[in-house]
Design a protein around this motif. Structure first.
Motif, PDB file in Angstrom:
ATOM      1  N   LYS A   5      44.698  77.326  81.867  1.00 45.59           N
ATOM      2  CA  LYS A   5      44.650  78.398  81.167  1.00 45.59           C
ATOM      3  C   LYS A   5      44.245  79.653  81.663  1.00 45.59           C
ATOM      4  O   LYS A   5      43.409  80.638  81.297  1.00 45.59           O
ATOM      5  CB  LYS A   5      43.395  78.121  80.187  1.00 45.59           C
ATOM      6  N   MET A  61      45.849  83.064  84.148  1.00 41.71           N
ATOM      7  CA  MET A  61      46.919  84.079  84.452  1.00 41.71           C
ATOM      8  C   MET A  61      46.895  83.761  86.148  1.00 41.71           C
ATOM      9  O   MET A  61      45.923  84.201  86.792  1.00 41.71           O
ATOM     10  CB  MET A  61      46.750  85.323  83.951  1.00 41.71           C
ATOM     11  N   TYR A  78      56.522  85.663  81.704  1.00 45.23           N
ATOM     12  CA  TYR A  78      57.341  85.102  80.693  1.00 45.23           C
ATOM     13  C   TYR A  78      58.638  84.435  81.134  1.00 45.23           C
ATOM     14  O   TYR A  78      58.936  83.242  80.732  1.00 45.23           O
ATOM     15  CB  TYR A  78      57.323  86.217  79.542  1.00 45.23           C
ATOM     16  N   PHE A 138      38.362  77.149  78.957  1.00 43.49           N
ATOM     17  CA  PHE A 138      38.454  76.201  80.174  1.00 43.49           C
ATOM     18  C   PHE A 138      37.932  74.921  79.654  1.00 43.49           C
ATOM     19  O   PHE A 138      37.770  74.148  80.537  1.00 43.49           O
ATOM     20  CB  PHE A 138      37.569  76.805  81.240  1.00 43.49           C
ATOM     21  N   GLY A 184      40.751  72.660  75.764  1.00 42.69           N
ATOM     22  CA  GLY A 184      40.985  73.902  75.708  1.00 42.69           C
ATOM     23  C   GLY A 184      40.622  74.631  74.658  1.00 42.69           C
ATOM     24  O   GLY A 184      40.743  75.882  74.533  1.00 42.69           O
ATOM     25  N   HIS A 238      43.884  90.008  79.057  1.00 39.71           N
ATOM     26  CA  HIS A 238      45.236  89.582  79.768  1.00 39.71           C
ATOM     27  C   HIS A 238      45.098  90.171  80.998  1.00 39.71           C
ATOM     28  O   HIS A 238      44.955  89.501  82.113  1.00 39.71           O
ATOM     29  CB  HIS A 238      46.271  89.719  78.789  1.00 39.71           C
ATOM     30  N   ILE A 249      42.722  85.406  82.057  1.00 40.09           N
ATOM     31  CA  ILE A 249      42.913  84.373  81.328  1.00 40.09           C
ATOM     32  C   ILE A 249      43.799  84.198  80.477  1.00 40.09           C
ATOM     33  O   ILE A 249      44.422  85.077  79.709  1.00 40.09           O
ATOM     34  CB  ILE A 249      41.559  84.023  80.953  1.00 40.09           C
ATOM     35  N   MET A 250      44.306  82.931  80.007  1.00 35.75           N
ATOM     36  CA  MET A 250      44.869  82.706  78.875  1.00 35.75           C
ATOM     37  C   MET A 250      44.013  82.182  77.521  1.00 35.75           C
ATOM     38  O   MET A 250      43.091  81.555  77.488  1.00 35.75           O
ATOM     39  CB  MET A 250      45.783  81.215  78.992  1.00 35.75           C
ATOM     40  N   GLY A 260      41.953  78.513  74.604  1.00 33.21           N
ATOM     41  CA  GLY A 260      42.918  78.878  75.343  1.00 33.21           C
ATOM     42  C   GLY A 260      44.422  78.221  74.837  1.00 33.21           C
ATOM     43  O   GLY A 260      45.458  78.466  75.720  1.00 33.21           O
ATOM     44  N   ASN A 261      44.422  77.514  73.805  1.00 36.17           N
ATOM     45  CA  ASN A 261      45.760  76.751  73.538  1.00 36.17           C
ATOM     46  C   ASN A 261      46.693  77.481  72.639  1.00 36.17           C
ATOM     47  O   ASN A 261      47.042  77.707  71.739  1.00 36.17           O
ATOM     48  CB  ASN A 261      45.357  75.494  72.647  1.00 36.17           C
ATOM     49  N   VAL A 262      47.167  78.541  73.666  1.00 38.15           N
ATOM     50  CA  VAL A 262      48.344  79.468  73.263  1.00 38.15           C
ATOM     51  C   VAL A 262      49.929  78.889  73.446  1.00 38.15           C
ATOM     52  O   VAL A 262      50.232  78.283  74.415  1.00 38.15           O
ATOM     53  CB  VAL A 262      48.167  80.734  73.676  1.00 38.15           C
ATOM     54  N   LEU A 291      53.369  79.949  74.363  1.00 38.51           N
ATOM     55  CA  LEU A 291      53.691  81.201  75.361  1.00 38.51           C
ATOM     56  C   LEU A 291      54.473  82.153  74.515  1.00 38.51           C
ATOM     57  O   LEU A 291      54.395  83.453  74.719  1.00 38.51           O
ATOM     58  CB  LEU A 291      54.270  80.546  76.576  1.00 38.51           C
ATOM     59  N   ASP A 292      55.411  81.774  73.758  1.00 40.15           N
ATOM     60  CA  ASP A 292      56.096  82.627  72.918  1.00 40.15           C
ATOM     61  C   ASP A 292      55.429  83.603  71.985  1.00 40.15           C
ATOM     62  O   ASP A 292      55.679  84.804  71.918  1.00 40.15           O
ATOM     63  CB  ASP A 292      57.262  81.922  72.167  1.00 40.15           C
ATOM     64  N   TYR A 345      52.214  84.113  72.544  1.00 33.91           N
ATOM     65  CA  TYR A 345      51.624  85.047  73.352  1.00 33.91           C
ATOM     66  C   TYR A 345      52.138  86.382  74.073  1.00 33.91           C
ATOM     67  O   TYR A 345      51.637  87.532  73.793  1.00 33.91           O
ATOM     68  CB  TYR A 345      51.068  84.264  74.636  1.00 33.91           C
ATOM     69  N   TYR A 346      53.392  86.087  74.280  1.00 36.17           N
ATOM     70  CA  TYR A 346      54.247  87.235  74.653  1.00 36.17           C
ATOM     71  C   TYR A 346      54.491  88.151  73.781  1.00 36.17           C
ATOM     72  O   TYR A 346      54.796  89.404  73.985  1.00 36.17           O
ATOM     73  CB  TYR A 346      55.548  86.419  75.475  1.00 36.17           C
ATOM     74  N   LEU A 362      51.777  90.380  72.890  1.00 37.98           N
ATOM     75  CA  LEU A 362      51.293  91.239  74.090  1.00 37.98           C
ATOM     76  C   LEU A 362      52.371  92.405  74.432  1.00 37.98           C
ATOM     77  O   LEU A 362      52.021  93.371  75.323  1.00 37.98           O
ATOM     78  CB  LEU A 362      50.787  90.600  75.198  1.00 37.98           C
TER      79      LEU A 362
END
Lengths: 318, 318
Positions: free
Chosen positions: A273, A275, A314, B47, B51, B269, B274-275, B306-308, B310-311, B313-314, B317
């Protein structure tokens, strides 16, 4: 040149940096440990000030300047983490910083350097233009050139990341660091030599930018030409003092393929988790390609930095 | 129902969980501190094992089961973090877990729950279907229903995140936690009551899902209908025991607009590296909307998970 860096110098750097740097946390993931069959301890320098371990070396180099040098400030050329690190280190020391950046450097990085109070000088994006612009500034201002890795004080500063990791863990069998210019790895080697001599230190490098592997094998520095890797922080060639320390002390350099680097980056994304820059994935990637070697072992890993462009991140993970 | 949770219970939970949970690190960023004019301490439960902080409550609830209950295992319905947390807690305790998940839950989450050794039961994606399926499983297997937030042991377990944060920091003026069902916030309130009574605890909530704000104002639980927020973890309504603890102890609930939530997520971010789930951005977002209130203060913030994807999240942001 001969590297005679002493244990005392490393301890002094640790002392000097105590109140300047973040003592970054060590993370672990049961899921990753299960997948690789080893106990991994990730030292998160992506959480360091300015987003990378480079702040350690830059801060220590600045702390070692004489009072005359301090009056005239510092300079370097950088499109990446070292520029930000030196700008911030200079700001904290109350001295000037002149950072030469190529015109094609991302706007966000230029802004970050300016945000730390440095003067940004834009030049053409060739190595020759960068070096010439930096020399011109030295002549004009008397600023001290502070290189990103090929300098004793930089290496000593970077060693503090590994010194901390040894304090935060017990009896590591291995310590893995990515290797580009070699500042982080040579610092890790010196830290292990003096503070954890039973720990084997390994450099992790992309197969598409394997100049350290080839240089160690050949017994002389071979430049990295036309690097092919997503790990942009590792495309550079090994420095001179770095090659010397690495060839004297290294256990092994391991390389990893691009597919494995991306697989490792995804694992870190999903399970740690954090970056992390693509360069950070190299140690885990080399473990994935050499599982039997690390089976049942305790392995420290230095996560070098977290200054990623979200678009690039990404694209690399999707 | 009346909440009579004692200091002794909180201490016992801390003791019980010591070797089960990660003691998560506290991060800070000078850049963020400068932008908001306060000293922020981010407790990184992203963490935590599985998660999110949910692992604390689930683990404590499982630890409090009698031996007869343990024989029959546990069950819950969840499309999110609680399902993973309960599955893992049951796995570590060596008992069965039956996790009811809606058919539209992401495949990656279903796989995560299975990966922790739980049995996944798919149902229609309505609240009624989830509850009925879960009741059927209880009848058939005798498994103990373990809810995500509306239970004393869950609240006591979640309090350990704040207990740790108080140990890791000194004299926090404020502690901020996001509020959805209210498990994390009610745990924070009890921890502050017993271990840091001078710390004011604030709940942070999206303006588009402000049932806690409205409920506290009205003096009774008002359900969250048609929530409109990117913070998917906070779309749920406040639980009964959670409402009770919150209304007895809360200093204030603050809300934030969607634009500010996204601004805060971007800051985390870029500067914390961190995620973090969108829900985690609520405390910082409410600080951004109420800067004068926090000026010069020491503020603890719980990063919930932090269980995101990625799509997602992107998209949020970019």
């Amino acid at each position: 040149m001969n590297s005679n860096i002493t244990q005392e110098q490393l301890l002094q750097a640790k002392e000097t940096l105590t109140n300047l740097v973040h003592k970054t946390p060590v993370l672990s993931s049961e899921v990753i440990d299960k997948k690789v069959g080893a106990d991994l301890y990730f030292k998160c320098e992506n959480f360091q000030k300015t987003g990378s371990f480079k702040f350690r070396g830059a801060s220590y180099a600045v702390s070692r300047l004489g009072s005359d040098q301090k009056k005239n400030g510092v300079t370097t050329h950088s499109s990446g983490n070292h520029g930000q690190a030196l700008a911030k280190a200079a700001q904290l020391a109350g001295i000037r910083a002149y950072i030469v950046m190529p015109e094609n450097a991302p706007t966000v990085k230029k802004q970050a350097v300016k945000g730390y109070g440095a003067e940004v000088i834009i030049c053409e994006s060739t190595q020759a233009a960068r070096e010439k612009t930096c020399r011109d500034i030295q002549e004009k201002t008397g600023a001290t050139f502070t290189p990103p890795y090929d300098h004793e004080n930089i290496v000593i500063g970077q060693s503090t990341a590994s010194q901390e990791l040894f304090e935060q863990t017990d009896n590591l069998d291995y310590l893995l660091a990515p290797v580009g210019g070699g500042g982080l790895l040579s610092g890790a080697l010196l830290a292990a030599k003096f503070f954890s001599p039973t720990t084997k230190v390994i450099g992790s490098e992309p197969l598409g930018a394997d100049d350290a592997y080839r240089s160690i094998k050949a017994g002389k520095r071979l430049p990295q030409e036309n690097p092919q890797t997503i790990a942009d922080g590792l495309r550079t060639s090994l420095g001179e003092i770095n090659f010397e320390i690495i060839s004297e002390n290294i256990d092994q350099i391991l390389t990893a393929k691009e597919d494995t680097i991306i697989e490792a980056l995804k694992m870190m994304h999903h399970h740690l988790k954090i970056m992390a820059e693509p360069s950070c994935a190299l140690p885990l990637a080399t473990i994935l390609e050499n599982k039997s070697m690390f089976e049942g072992k305790k392995v420290g890993i230095i996560i070098s930095g977290g200054n990623v462009d979200l678009d690039v991140y990404y694209e690399s993970l999707k």
